[in-house]
Scaffold this motif. Sequence first.
Motif, PDB file in Angstrom:
ATOM      1  N   GLY A  93       0.850  -1.126   0.074  1.00  0.00           N
ATOM      2  CA  GLY A  93       0.070   0.032  -0.045  1.00  0.00           C
ATOM      3  C   GLY A  93       0.888   1.229  -0.094  1.00  0.00           C
ATOM      4  N   ALA A  94       0.202   2.197  -0.591  1.00  0.00           N
ATOM      5  CA  ALA A  94       1.177   3.645  -0.623  1.00  0.00           C
ATOM      6  C   ALA A  94      -0.025   4.797  -0.479  1.00  0.00           C
ATOM      7  N   ALA A  95       0.102   5.620   0.371  1.00  0.00           N
ATOM      8  CA  ALA A  95      -0.635   6.779   0.250  1.00  0.00           C
ATOM      9  C   ALA A  95       0.122   8.210   0.808  1.00  0.00           C
ATOM     10  N   PRO A  96      -0.275   9.245   0.373  1.00  0.00           N
ATOM     11  CA  PRO A  96       0.279  10.536   0.666  1.00  0.00           C
ATOM     12  C   PRO A  96       0.129  11.002   1.960  1.00  0.00           C
ATOM     13  N   PHE A  97       1.014  12.104   2.546  1.00  0.00           N
ATOM     14  CA  PHE A  97       0.738  12.521   3.924  1.00  0.00           C
ATOM     15  C   PHE A  97       1.468  14.049   3.737  1.00  0.00           C
ATOM     16  N   ILE A  98       0.963  14.844   5.003  1.00  0.00           N
ATOM     17  CA  ILE A  98       1.501  15.836   5.127  1.00  0.00           C
ATOM     18  C   ILE A  98       1.583  15.997   6.666  1.00  0.00           C
ATOM     19  N   ASN A  99       2.828  16.199   6.959  1.00  0.00           N
ATOM     20  CA  ASN A  99       3.039  16.354   8.534  1.00  0.00           C
ATOM     21  C   ASN A  99       3.361  17.698   8.953  1.00  0.00           C
ATOM     22  N   GLY A 100       2.880  18.119  10.051  1.00  0.00           N
ATOM     23  CA  GLY A 100       3.383  19.755  10.616  1.00  0.00           C
ATOM     24  C   GLY A 100       2.993  19.756  12.254  1.00  0.00           C
ATOM     25  N   GLN A 101       3.469  20.706  12.805  1.00  0.00           N
ATOM     26  CA  GLN A 101       3.195  20.599  14.011  1.00  0.00           C
ATOM     27  C   GLN A 101       2.191  22.008  14.335  1.00  0.00           C
ATOM     28  N   GLY A 102       1.491  21.658  15.332  1.00  0.00           N
ATOM     29  CA  GLY A 102       0.467  22.739  15.910  1.00  0.00           C
ATOM     30  C   GLY A 102      -0.014  22.815  17.223  1.00  0.00           C
ATOM     31  N   MET A 103      -0.915  23.467  17.539  1.00  0.00           N
ATOM     32  CA  MET A 103      -1.347  23.569  18.871  1.00  0.00           C
ATOM     33  C   MET A 103      -3.006  23.748  18.988  1.00  0.00           C
ATOM     34  N   PHE A 104      -3.515  22.954  19.780  1.00  0.00           N
ATOM     35  CA  PHE A 104      -5.201  23.186  20.020  1.00  0.00           C
ATOM     36  C   PHE A 104      -5.579  23.873  21.226  1.00  0.00           C
ATOM     37  N   GLN A 111      -2.882  22.106  24.136  1.00  0.00           N
ATOM     38  CA  GLN A 111      -2.102  20.932  24.017  1.00  0.00           C
ATOM     39  C   GLN A 111      -1.172  21.060  22.467  1.00  0.00           C
ATOM     40  N   GLY A 112       0.004  20.907  22.569  1.00  0.00           N
ATOM     41  CA  GLY A 112       0.540  20.387  21.413  1.00  0.00           C
ATOM     42  C   GLY A 112       0.376  19.295  20.799  1.00  0.00           C
ATOM     43  N   ALA A 113       0.399  19.189  19.444  1.00  0.00           N
ATOM     44  CA  ALA A 113       0.078  17.910  18.664  1.00  0.00           C
ATOM     45  C   ALA A 113       0.845  17.966  17.239  1.00  0.00           C
ATOM     46  N   LEU A 114       0.960  16.457  16.821  1.00  0.00           N
ATOM     47  CA  LEU A 114       1.375  16.251  15.320  1.00  0.00           C
ATOM     48  C   LEU A 114       0.268  16.424  14.594  1.00  0.00           C
ATOM     49  N   ILE A 115       0.125  17.341  13.575  1.00  0.00           N
ATOM     50  CA  ILE A 115      -0.748  17.521  12.614  1.00  0.00           C
ATOM     51  C   ILE A 115      -0.554  16.724  11.136  1.00  0.00           C
ATOM     52  N   GLN A 116      -1.655  15.735  11.030  1.00  0.00           N
ATOM     53  CA  GLN A 116      -1.136  14.994   9.972  1.00  0.00           C
ATOM     54  C   GLN A 116      -2.255  14.883   8.662  1.00  0.00           C
ATOM     55  N   GLY A 117      -1.989  15.530   7.705  1.00  0.00           N
ATOM     56  CA  GLY A 117      -2.972  15.408   6.514  1.00  0.00           C
ATOM     57  C   GLY A 117      -2.949  14.302   5.845  1.00  0.00           C
ATOM     58  N   ILE A 118      -4.130  13.630   5.457  1.00  0.00           N
ATOM     59  CA  ILE A 118      -4.327  12.216   4.925  1.00  0.00           C
ATOM     60  C   ILE A 118      -5.314  12.298   4.028  1.00  0.00           C
ATOM     61  N   LEU A 119      -5.416  11.163   3.105  1.00  0.00           N
ATOM     62  CA  LEU A 119      -6.557  10.804   2.322  1.00  0.00           C
ATOM     63  C   LEU A 119      -7.319   9.779   2.859  1.00  0.00           C
ATOM     64  N   PRO A 120      -8.493   9.926   3.429  1.00  0.00           N
ATOM     65  CA  PRO A 120      -9.281   8.925   3.920  1.00  0.00           C
ATOM     66  C   PRO A 120      -9.769   7.703   3.319  1.00  0.00           C
ATOM     67  N   GLU A 121      -9.731   8.005   1.977  1.00  0.00           N
ATOM     68  CA  GLU A 121     -10.243   6.945   1.179  1.00  0.00           C
ATOM     69  C   GLU A 121      -9.221   5.786   0.938  1.00  0.00           C
ATOM     70  N   VAL A 122      -7.661   6.303   1.172  1.00  0.00           N
ATOM     71  CA  VAL A 122      -6.621   5.400   0.877  1.00  0.00           C
ATOM     72  C   VAL A 122      -5.868   5.126   2.157  1.00  0.00           C
ATOM     73  N   SER A 201      -1.956  10.500  22.511  1.00  0.00           N
ATOM     74  CA  SER A 201      -1.839  11.799  23.098  1.00  0.00           C
ATOM     75  C   SER A 201      -1.100  12.881  22.323  1.00  0.00           C
ATOM     76  N   SER A 202      -0.851  12.578  20.976  1.00  0.00           N
ATOM     77  CA  SER A 202      -0.176  13.475  20.276  1.00  0.00           C
ATOM     78  C   SER A 202      -0.533  13.675  18.879  1.00  0.00           C
ATOM     79  N   LEU A 203      -1.449  12.678  18.461  1.00  0.00           N
ATOM     80  CA  LEU A 203      -1.613  12.994  17.128  1.00  0.00           C
ATOM     81  C   LEU A 203      -3.054  13.283  16.621  1.00  0.00           C
ATOM     82  N   ALA A 204      -3.025  14.303  15.351  1.00  0.00           N
ATOM     83  CA  ALA A 204      -4.434  14.772  14.946  1.00  0.00           C
ATOM     84  C   ALA A 204      -4.434  14.639  13.427  1.00  0.00           C
TER      85      ALA A 204
END
Length: 414
Positions: A93-104, A111-122, A201-204
């Motif tokens: 399997g292969a899927a794209p992602f975007i990683n970034g840092q942020g706070m909520f 709270q700080g968190a790792l922000i990850q962009g994903i494609l839900p369908e893959v 505790s760290s991923l969104a």
Amino acid sequence: MFRPLSLYIGLRYTRAKRRTHFISFISMISIAGMALGILALITVLSVMNGFQKELQSRILGMAPHATITEYPGPMKDWQTAADTAKTNPQVTGAAPFINGQGMFTFSGRVQGALIQGILPEVESEVSDLASNMVEGDLQGLLPGDFKVVMGSQLAASLGLQLGDKVTMIIPTANVTLAGAMPRFRRFTLSGIFEVGYQFDSSLALINLSDAQKLFRLKDSVSGVRLRLKDIYQSREIAREVARELDGPHGISDWTREHGNFFAAVQMEKKVMFLILLLIVAVASFNIVSTLVMLVTDKQADIAILRTLGTSPAEIMQIFIVQGVWIGIFGTLLGTIGGVALALNVTDLVAWIEQVSGSQILASDVYYISFLPSELRWMDVITIGCASLVMSFIATLYPAWRASRVKPAEALRYE
């Protein structure tokens, strides 16, 4: 039926009723001690194997086995990279992602968190996130809706529930008349997942399109995540994929981020094996005291056998046979008990928790709230062979002492 003299007499000694019950008692203690040591060793190693397997499935069910990134900067043509990776027979399997840092921030909590962009369908191609959802689902991450899926501990620390509006702060400045200001965006919580590891505790997670707008990547992504058939060949497979792509590309695999954790678990297992093996060693060397007392008790018999022409080597073999029999019996009992306990320890601990009304492994303290167990027959064979070898070594000195008995001195007071 032909049987060697030393084997016949040695086995007969194990069945004979001795003049003193104390030697029999010491023999039983040796057998029981060895059996308990082997039982504990098999059970503990099985539990550690279970923990290792459970954590590995949870961690590698979320973390990518390998990632391909473009150097320098973000990856522009991720679709080509994903299609090229899938041509490799080791890539499932292969899927794209975007990683970034942020706070909520929500209701005064931050709270700080790792922000990850994903494609839900893959996403299901590279992770088990969908099966770990406890509220909501991934399909709610629609492009342009600015929805977010969080780990259970991250959501709990912010006091969030499904449908709540939470503010995300990105450390990318907007230049205004008032100066540089951090970027803000309101998101709606649409799902909560629970893995039982630090991801909780760290991923969104947000939609890939929303992440591209948020981090100003246009149509680019951070890279492509890969799921592989053989996780232990992740680095080599990632290199093969990167070589097939145009331009310079960087690779990373799960061992870079989580390898130290699994190495620590493996080291702990080895140390625990050596520590518990000392229990078996103590029990096996009780055979020394048993055989020394038996040699003293049987000096007249040894002297008679010597006068009948039995060689010192055969006398030595007689007591080796008896000592090894104690080791075999103790090893057999311990192995049977250890295998039975290892196969049922999960249900046994669950029953104890139900009866006592208390939880042995609290979910808010440990990654796993139950006691897993995985019996590996190679561990059982290794433990059994080690205990038999130690039992044999323990018989050598008493047997040698028996072979040195002089018939004249032994029969002087008989």
